[in-house]
Enzyme design. Structure first.
Site, mmCIF file in Angstrom:
data_model
loop_
_atom_site.group_PDB
_atom_site.id
_atom_site.type_symbol
_atom_site.label_atom_id
_atom_site.label_comp_id
_atom_site.label_asym_id
_atom_site.label_seq_id
_atom_site.Cartn_x
_atom_site.Cartn_y
_atom_site.Cartn_z
ATOM 1 N N CYS A 125 77.679 15.164 61.293
ATOM 2 C CA CYS A 125 76.698 14.169 60.865
ATOM 3 C C CYS A 125 77.042 13.748 59.438
ATOM 4 O O CYS A 125 77.335 14.604 58.605
ATOM 5 C CB CYS A 125 75.306 14.788 60.918
ATOM 6 S SG CYS A 125 74.001 13.681 60.333
ATOM 7 N N HIS A 167 71.868 11.858 69.297
ATOM 8 C CA HIS A 167 71.973 12.222 67.880
ATOM 9 C C HIS A 167 71.248 11.192 67.002
ATOM 10 O O HIS A 167 70.467 11.562 66.111
ATOM 11 C CB HIS A 167 73.461 12.312 67.513
ATOM 12 C CG HIS A 167 73.746 12.689 66.096
ATOM 13 N ND1 HIS A 167 74.416 13.834 65.738
ATOM 14 C CD2 HIS A 167 73.467 12.051 64.929
ATOM 15 C CE1 HIS A 167 74.523 13.896 64.414
ATOM 16 N NE2 HIS A 167 73.956 12.818 63.897
ATOM 17 N N GLU A 168 71.503 9.906 67.257
ATOM 18 C CA GLU A 168 70.906 8.858 66.406
ATOM 19 C C GLU A 168 69.404 8.728 66.652
ATOM 20 O O GLU A 168 68.639 8.532 65.708
ATOM 21 C CB GLU A 168 71.606 7.507 66.635
ATOM 22 C CG GLU A 168 73.094 7.509 66.306
ATOM 23 C CD GLU A 168 73.424 8.063 64.931
ATOM 24 O OE1 GLU A 168 72.600 7.908 64.002
ATOM 25 O OE2 GLU A 168 74.496 8.677 64.789
ATOM 26 N N HIS A 171 67.580 11.357 64.805
ATOM 27 C CA HIS A 171 67.397 11.050 63.375
ATOM 28 C C HIS A 171 66.073 10.319 63.149
ATOM 29 O O HIS A 171 65.398 10.522 62.146
ATOM 30 C CB HIS A 171 68.516 10.127 62.876
ATOM 31 C CG HIS A 171 69.708 10.851 62.321
ATOM 32 N ND1 HIS A 171 69.608 11.731 61.269
ATOM 33 C CD2 HIS A 171 71.019 10.804 62.647
ATOM 34 C CE1 HIS A 171 70.819 12.201 60.985
ATOM 35 N NE2 HIS A 171 71.694 11.664 61.807
HETATM 36 ZN ZN ZN Z 1 73.688 12.125 61.941
#
Ligand code: ZN
Length: 213
Positions: A125, A167-168, A171
């Site tokens: 990341c 993953h995004e 966030h």
């Molecule tokens: Zn990330």
């Protein structure tokens, strides 16, 4: 703070950021990465949104990374950009179901696992610089949300792109991959490069003592 006040503060922050060639990337420990992002509901006009997406794209490509979420440049807004040039190593491409994935924008994305197949791979990341860790994630997800033009997204994403989507989107919920990682897999420096270049984390699991299931 009222919605109007937080809206104007956000617009001011965006106006300042979009003047930059590349935005500074916020690192783990900054609360903006831990607070959920606000759904985008027109806080920016079309021109402001376009300039923000351009900035996020320049920042992602310069890093370089395969995804960037607005909180990573300090903005608590549910917008992310994704683009994967794909791996150069065909063995990595095959093991990870990773190919070139064209540029796209996710606005207010959400995902749900499709089926119960999971995939275990090293990921990193831009906000946890220098580190890599193994995360077990759904191999396929049902992605919903909008694109940058307000067109509804409703599709299935499989393989490495499904990992990027997860993953995004995480966030935007205040979740970092390290929250989901096998902690014994966490690696930095030369070890991170070594294990992250391996097509599959079987050897890392044996050497470092973690499970892949
Ligand atoms: Zn990330």
């Amino acid at each position: 703070m009222s919605a109007a006040e937080s809206g104007s503060r956000l617009r001011d922050a965006v106006a300042e950021l979009v003047e930059l060639d590349v935005a500074p990337i916020v690192q783990a420990g900054d609360p903006v990465l831990r607070h959920g992002a606000l759904p985008f509901d027109g806080q920016l006009d079309d021109a402001e949104l376009t300039r923000l997406i351009e900035l996020m794209t320049r920042t992602m490509r310069a890093a370089p990374g395969v995804g960037l979420a607005a909180p990573q440049i300090g903005l608590p807004l549910a917008i992310a950009v994704i683009e994967d040039p794909g791996p150069t190593d065909p063995e990595v491409a095959e093991a990870r179901e990773r190919d070139q994935y064209p540029f796209r924008v996710l606005v207010n994305p959400a995902y749900e696992a499709v089926g119960d197949e999971r995939a275990w791979f090293y990921e990193g990341c831009l906000s946890v610089q220098g580190w890599a860790g193994v995360v077990g994630r759904a191999r396929a997800v049902h992605l919903t949300g909008l694109d940058e033009y307000g067109v509804v997204l409703d599709e299935e994403v499989t393989g490495w792109p499904a990992r990027i989507v997860q993953h995004e989107t995480d966030h935007l919920l205040g979740v970092l991959y390290i929250d989901r990682a096998e902690t014994r897999s966490l690696a930095t420096g030369a070890a991170a490069a070594h294990w992250a270049n391996d097509p599959h984390p079987h050897a890392a699991a044996r050497a470092l003592g973690f499970e892949l299931d």
